[in-house]
Scaffold this active site. Structure first.
Site, short mmCIF file in Angstrom:
data_model
loop_
_atom_site.label_atom_id
_atom_site.label_comp_id
_atom_site.label_asym_id
_atom_site.label_seq_id
_atom_site.Cartn_x
_atom_site.Cartn_y
_atom_site.Cartn_z
N ARG A 182 -9.09 21.85 6.16
CA ARG A 182 -9.80 20.64 6.57
C ARG A 182 -10.79 20.96 7.68
O ARG A 182 -11.91 20.44 7.70
CB ARG A 182 -8.81 19.56 7.02
CG ARG A 182 -7.98 18.98 5.89
CD ARG A 182 -7.08 17.87 6.39
NE ARG A 182 -7.84 16.67 6.74
CZ ARG A 182 -7.32 15.61 7.38
NH1 ARG A 182 -6.06 15.64 7.78
NH2 ARG A 182 -8.06 14.55 7.65
N CYS A 238 -7.51 15.44 15.95
CA CYS A 238 -7.02 15.77 14.60
C CYS A 238 -7.76 14.85 13.64
O CYS A 238 -8.96 14.64 13.79
CB CYS A 238 -5.50 15.61 14.52
SG CYS A 238 -4.91 13.96 15.00
#
Length: 277
Positions: A182, A238
């Site tokens: 990611r 995050c």
């Protein structure tokens, strides 16, 4: 001073301690009702369920990310009904999940942000508790009369403006806590845009624990952060400000006090990028 991580054996020995409150933080981002169902099926005796979406976050807005910080008054009220006292002797809150400390760390960080330092996560989570053969129950504890008084510390959290202003400055490190795929933009299962904030370095949150959800030894936690330990500020994000808290726990275990949460995280950042077209 209590450690930020406690063992199942320690918690088992303190189940009847009136100065200990237990929070079940199990949750699934892909199945939002799963944690509540798991709690109803069986939980640690005395534990109260705290839902990531309902208790540990605010409703989603246009910006601010997928899990904005919760309404302080509402969370304080919920903690009070768990029997959590801020004074004269602060209650120790022990949080657990079954996701390698991801959701338990969110509560750990929130309590510290609100000025309540007597909080710990359960090493090994609910699975570790079960493996040890300790009791579980379906009984929901009745409300208690606690008095939780929040004292938010704004210095522990940053918004997108602060990230833009400080990113790239001397002494500032921006940490992306997501999986490497990611971070590199190769895979994005949730947010509308893939990639990472320019200049961010990748410290995957899963590296805080082993595969069974036990926190790595303190020496390993210190080693993780060796190259950034002297930074004046470590801004951690995050996807939505949840699993970043596992990295903030890791920084605390490593003895590094400069970590701050970008609460909106990538989901907030890319909400502005999306507007640019």
């Amino acid at each position: 001073m209590i450690s930020s991580v406690v063992s199942a054996a320690w918690l088992h020995d303190h189940l009847d301690d009136p100065q200990v409150a237990i929070a079940d933080c199990r949750f699934s981002l892909m199945q939002p009702t799963l944690g509540q169902e798991q709690y109803q099926a069986g939980h640690i005796p005395g534990a109260v369920y705290l839902d990531l979406n309902q208790n540990l976050s605010s409703p989603i807005g246009k910006h601010g990310g997928r899990h904005p910080l919760p309404d302080v008054a509402q969370l304080a009220s919920r903690l009070s009904t768990m029997g959590v006292h801020s004074s004269p002797e602060p209650t120790l809150v022990v949080a657990y999940d079954d996701s390698r400390l991801a959701f338990a760390s969110r509560l750990w960080w929130l309590l510290r942000y609100l000025g309540h330092d007597r909080v710990a996560v359960l090493d090994g989570g609910f699975a570790g508790w079960n493996t040890a053969g300790y009791p579980v129950t379906q009984a929901v504890p009745p409300p208690k009369a606690g008095t939780f008084v929040p004292r938010p510390n704004p210095d522990q959290v940053v918004n997108i403006e602060a990230v833009k202003a400080r990113n790239g400055s001397s002494g500032v490190v921006l940490v992306d806590s997501r999986e490497p795929e990611r971070y590199r933009g190769e895979h994005e299962p949730i947010d509308p845009i893939a990639g990472h904030i320019p200049g961010a370095v990748n410290y995957p949150w899963q590296e805080v624990t082993d595969a069974n959800g036990y926190a790595l030894p303190l020496a390993a936690q210190r080693e993780r952060w060796e190259t950034v330990q002297s930074a004046e500020e470590i801004l951690v994000y995050c996807g939505s400000g949840v699993t970043a808290c596992a990295n903030l726990l890791s920084l605390e275990l490593a003895g590094i006090q400069t970590g701050k949460l970008y609460a909106g995280s990538w989901s907030d950042w890319c909400s502005y990028e999306k507007e640019k077209g």
